[in-house]
Design an enzyme around this catalytic site. Sequence first.
Site, PDB file in Angstrom:
ATOM      1  N   CYS A 128      84.049  66.009  53.529  1.00 16.18           N
ATOM      2  CA  CYS A 128      84.106  64.662  52.940  1.00 16.18           C
ATOM      3  C   CYS A 128      85.391  63.951  53.352  1.00 16.18           C
ATOM      4  CB  CYS A 128      83.991  64.719  51.423  1.00 16.18           C
ATOM      5  SG  CYS A 128      85.377  65.495  50.591  1.00 16.18           S
ATOM      6  N   ASP A 137      88.329  64.300  52.137  1.00 24.90           N
ATOM      7  CA  ASP A 137      89.317  64.127  51.077  1.00 24.90           C
ATOM      8  C   ASP A 137      90.512  65.045  51.313  1.00 24.90           C
ATOM      9  OD1 ASP A 137      87.675  62.328  49.978  1.00 24.90           O
ATOM     10  OD2 ASP A 137      87.126  63.491  48.225  1.00 24.90           O
ATOM     11  N   CYS A 180      88.082  60.527  46.655  1.00 26.10           N
ATOM     12  CA  CYS A 180      87.224  59.843  45.688  1.00 26.10           C
ATOM     13  C   CYS A 180      87.946  59.661  44.351  1.00 26.10           C
ATOM     14  CB  CYS A 180      85.937  60.643  45.494  1.00 26.10           C
ATOM     15  SG  CYS A 180      86.211  62.152  44.563  1.00 26.10           S
ATOM     16  N   CYS A 223      85.651  68.180  42.939  1.00 31.08           N
ATOM     17  CA  CYS A 223      86.813  67.319  43.179  1.00 31.08           C
ATOM     18  C   CYS A 223      88.030  67.859  42.411  1.00 31.08           C
ATOM     19  CB  CYS A 223      86.514  65.891  42.755  1.00 31.08           C
ATOM     20  SG  CYS A 223      84.963  65.271  43.435  1.00 31.08           S
TER      21      CYS A 223
HETATM   22 FE1  FES Z   1      85.243  65.434  47.994  1.00 30.48          FE
HETATM   23 FE2  FES Z   1      85.541  64.174  45.563  1.00 30.48          FE
HETATM   24  S1  FES Z   1      84.064  63.788  47.120  1.00 30.48           S
HETATM   25  S2  FES Z   1      86.807  65.678  46.494  1.00 30.48           S
END
Ligand code: FES
Length: 143
Positions: free
Chosen positions: A35, A37, A60, A104
């Site tokens: 993702c 992040d 996010c 997350c």
């Molecule tokens: Fe990957 Fe929240 S979408 S940490």
Amino acid sequence: MALYSEKVMDHFRNPRNVGVIENADAVGEVGNAKCGDIMTMYLKIDNDVISDVKFETFGCGSAIASSSMATELIKGKPIAEALELTNKAVAEALDGLPAYKMHCSVLAEGAIKAAIKDYYDKNGIAYDAKQFAEGPECAHCCE
Ligand code: FES
């Protein structure tokens, strides 16, 4: 029922302890390739106590809220206590996260652990490697 608790929204909109500690005693970064992040934790440590903590999260809203809450939970605490912090405890302190967003909060736990490991490594402090086994994954992020 709202998807996110008021606490999640509050920590997302007004995150605590955002930023960088320039002369940090420890830095931990974790990320998820899937993702994208990324979370970085900076710690100032005095006599085994986390005297200051800041974070940067590129990610996010749940990851930002989790980082913010996690910093509040470990600030002023001994390292040993910060090491015990689980992603579940972070999510509970936020009055919950939707199940598919729990991963997350794993980033916050992982970033703290990575920073403490960095501190141990820099200072030649022995530790049980199992405590720091495998970084967090958020495998379901962007599917
Ligand atoms: Fe990957 Fe929240 S979408 S940490």
